[in-house]
Structures are given as structure tokens and as C-alpha cells.
Write an enzyme that holds these catalytic residues in place. Sequence first.
Site, PDB file in Angstrom:
ATOM      1  CE  LYS A  53     -71.486  67.784  51.333  1.00 58.41           C
ATOM      2  NZ  LYS A  53     -70.517  68.404  50.418  1.00 58.41           N
TER       3      LYS A  53
HETATM    4  O1  G3P Z   1     -70.333  70.195  47.482  1.00 53.68           O
HETATM    5  C1  G3P Z   1     -70.950  69.478  46.495  1.00 53.68           C
HETATM    6  C2  G3P Z   1     -71.413  70.218  45.280  1.00 53.68           C
HETATM    7  O2  G3P Z   1     -71.375  71.582  45.457  1.00 53.68           O
HETATM    8  C3  G3P Z   1     -70.771  69.707  44.021  1.00 53.68           C
HETATM    9  O3  G3P Z   1     -70.879  70.575  42.939  1.00 53.68           O
HETATM   10  O4  G3P Z   1     -70.081  71.329  40.723  1.00 53.68           O
HETATM   11  O5  G3P Z   1     -69.500  69.011  41.522  1.00 53.68           O
HETATM   12  O6  G3P Z   1     -71.827  69.580  40.859  1.00 53.68           O
HETATM   13  P1  G3P Z   1     -70.565  70.086  41.428  1.00 53.68           P
END
Ligand code: G3P
Length: 221
Positions: free
Chosen positions: A83
Amino acid sequence: MKIFLDTANLESIKKFNDMGLLDGITTNPSLMSKEGGDPKSAMKEITKIIKGDVSLEVVSTDFSGMIEEGKRLREFGSNVVVKVPMTPDGLKACKSLSSEGIPVNVTLVFSSNQALLAAKSGAKYVSPFIGRLDDIGQDGMNLIREIKEIFSNYDFGTQILVASVRHPMHVVDAAKIGADVVTLPPGVLDKMLGHPLTTIGLDNFLNDWEKLKSSNPDSKI
Ligand code: G3P
């Protein structure tokens, strides 16, 4: 639509994997940090538990650092997807790793142009963060719609991985649009599983069975 779990929590990964629900895992430095402990051993363990793609994120921001880290991460398992962030160096690393046969997930995507460029660089997955767009008053799901429309005009082979999912309706909408993958925090997957009428219905079935059993004490199934 494939379902990935967006976590580095081994207990949650095992729990949902045992139900046959998981096609893969996504992690990021914040999720790794939340679990604490040795990130390398957690990463290796995840790649063993899960047969499908496991996204592990680089923390370098320069091209050569990303390449070195990406190759080291890839040694954890043949299912590792590297990633990288949606930056100029990230796209350069995406192109380089992809051309060596190492799959790449381009993360922190917030516009359809960024998604288009990630696809051009050879990404296997592009990760638009819908919840974070909703948080600043933009329509995250509209971004998924746009990317889907753009990708359907061409032949990139890049999959749309809907990230930053906050609630079950995000999943329904992503599935209606035809996104390839959603990556879900364990809490969202838990909410998708349950329904009050399922709980009430099961209670009623079991109560009725108890009544029947009291008049047939020797009958078992
Ligand atoms: O994997 C990255 C993404 O899903 C992060 O989500 O909830 O931190 O905005 P969030």
C-alpha cells in the site's frame, strides 16, 4: 463484491474469517499502532490466517524507501499487496513494483482524477476514502460513482476498494454502484450481521420449542 476487513486485530480477523466472510485484509500505520506490539509479527500472522490479499502499508515517503519497504513487506507472504500513498513518489513506486509483478494498493485517494492516475500507474487497487469526505461535507459515495463510471470506459484492470467505511448503508450503496471491494471496520461488519427481527424471531422459535418439549420430554433432535 469482495469484503475485506480494515483492521490489524487478529481476534476480529479470525472471528470473521471463520464465518467465511473475508476475501482480504487492509491495514494502515494507524491500525497497526492501535493494536500495539510488534507490527512485523502481526503482519506475518495476518498473511498466514488470510488466503486473500493483505494490504500492508509503507511508511517511507520517498521512492527508494517505498521500494525497499515494499519488497520487505512482500517477503511476509505471496498475498501481500503493497500500500502506497497517492503522491508522485507513491505513483512512481506503484509503477515500479507493479511492473515487477508486486501488486499495489494506492491509498488516500480523494478525487476521481487521483483514482484515474493510480490506475494509469498500474495499481491493482485504488482506495477512495469515503467517510473522510463525508466528514468534511462532501459526498463520498459520489466519488465511488464517478470512479466506477470512468473505469468502465476503459480497460485498466484496477479494482475500486471502498475505504473509510463508517456504517452499513455505505456498504449497500457501494454494492449498488458495483464497487469491486469494500474494506470494513469490524464494528460495521458486526452491524451488518444483526437485525432485531432475527433476534426476536429466534427467541420465539426457542420458546415455542420449549413448550413442545415439555409435553414430549424424551423427544430430541
Ligand atoms: O484503511 C484506511 C481507511 O479505511 C481508513 O478509514 O475510518 O480512518 O477514515 P478511517
